[in-house]
Design an enzyme around this catalytic site. Sequence first.
Site, PDB file in Angstrom:
ATOM      1  CG  HIS A   1      -6.377  -5.229   2.435  1.00 41.99           C
ATOM      2  ND1 HIS A   1      -7.098  -4.476   3.332  1.00 41.99           N
ATOM      3  CD2 HIS A   1      -5.133  -5.337   2.945  1.00 41.99           C
ATOM      4  CE1 HIS A   1      -6.311  -4.162   4.347  1.00 41.99           C
ATOM      5  NE2 HIS A   1      -5.129  -4.662   4.139  1.00 41.99           N
TER       6      HIS A   1
ATOM      7  CG  HIS B   1      -1.791  -1.158   1.360  1.00 37.55           C
ATOM      8  ND1 HIS B   1      -2.722  -1.480   0.402  1.00 37.55           N
ATOM      9  CD2 HIS B   1      -1.887  -2.111   2.310  1.00 37.55           C
ATOM     10  CE1 HIS B   1      -3.357  -2.581   0.779  1.00 37.55           C
ATOM     11  NE2 HIS B   1      -2.865  -2.990   1.924  1.00 37.55           N
TER      12      HIS B   1
END
Lengths: 207, 330
Positions: free
Chosen positions: B217, B58
């Site tokens: 996610h 991320h």
Amino acid sequence: MEATQKAGFKAGLAAAAEAVVAAKDVLTKADQAIGDGDHGLGMARGFRAFAEALAKQEGGDAAASLQAGGRALMMSSGGASGAIFGTFFQAAGKALPPGDLPEPAALAAAFATGLQAVRDRGKAKAGDKTMIDAAEPAIAALAAGPQDLALALTGMARAARSGMDATRDMVATTGKARALGERSLGHPDPGAMTFTLWCEALAARMG
Amino acid sequence: MVIKKAINDPENLVREIAEGVVFAAHGRVRLLEDLPVLVRTAIEPGKVGIVVGGGSGHEPMYQGLIGPGYADAVACGNMFAAPTPDVILAATHAADQGKGVLYLQANYAGDNMNYEIAAELAADDGIVTRTVRTGEDVSMAPELGRRGLAGSFFTLKLAGAICGTGADLDQAADLAQRVADNLRSLSVAFSPGSLPDTGEKTFEIAEDEIEVGMGVHGEKGVATLKMAKADPLTDLMIDKLAGDYPLAAGDRVALLVNDMGATTLMELYVVTRRAHQRLAEKGITVVDTWIGPYCTTQEMAGFSLTLLRLDAEMEALLARPAANESFLRP
């Protein structure tokens, strides 16, 4: 002959760990349906570490195997599943009396302690579409099963699978899948699947 | 089809990301030898330590959010998976200056449990910790326990700011909790990201559809809509965010327009323009705006909007100088 059998449970745990590692792609596919698709990778990493910890362990004490394996899994897997399965095995190992080959009743009691630790840690309960839905009936079957460990584990594995199958009809209320709500219907929970495959491999190796 | 990526063996990916951060920070950040933990080399003595960290993949959250006024140590998890307790514990020891350590994590089951275990281990080692979870995704009902999106950036930025003023652990944690309580985010995804380990997409989406409420996610969103133009899409998102508090005329907010990975800055400016217009129509003042990739999910196209409702203390802290060592330079 007796010595061979006594070494058996540790070998069973090793085989069960290897079975989860080998199921990496199946578990990944299951997680892609309702999660983020990394369950297989995390579990493969964790159970590989579990197996490695067993290989390093001297002797075959089942309680020590579960504790060492659980700790190795928790410290290598990551994510929710690493904490859950690591907690389960560690707490079960702590609760199990020493000995290479546990009695089914003692093993069931230890697993029940492990499962309670999972409930405390993850705040999930039966019906939330988690590994608890496979583990709870499986441990109950082990507790109510025959005195022969191999037969009792076979019953445990069967109960785990029907518990896992039942998660298809459950709506996820915890974990990453909870945001999907009813869109999680029809898919089995990947954690329940891991627990089931683990039970089945353990039973097969002990049988 | 496997996505093209400039990576090496996925087994070494987490380590190689962290090594890149160390090189980019030119001596201001180090990497622990045995565990994937990034640490500031010159943490101010007597300061409350801040530990962040979640699944990798991320970036720049969290590896790039280290520096004075941000995190003191980052516990790096594997791809999309929370860091393990021993990694968080090592980050805790590295960040601790004797005044306790603040854990700032996004609200995910894995992060919650691993941080909880780490906090127990830290307590055994005599380190006091407090944990603040950011969960601000309005696509989820609050009673479900909302998941964290890019809003964690503000929790960290303001906690970093208050720790720089000499605040103690409780003051810092209380402020961080107030920030988390006043955050709202919503995301929209146009095309999926992929898991770098396997190269496989995290979800499928039709050419003419978008997914609203996408998790960071790459979990599927909560609703699929037909593709829309920027203005109506932005209006829909701002209305949902503002309505969730609900915000009132006269409120002051900070705005974060976050690229999920593959959305152009061009689009983000168009969205930012409309977000400001829509908020102004509601009588809401945008005090400051952050635009760019803050929390990404690989090559996922789409963006998220985050609002932080400010009070006077937060507004003052927001203006304090801070430096990311490898991502945003002042």
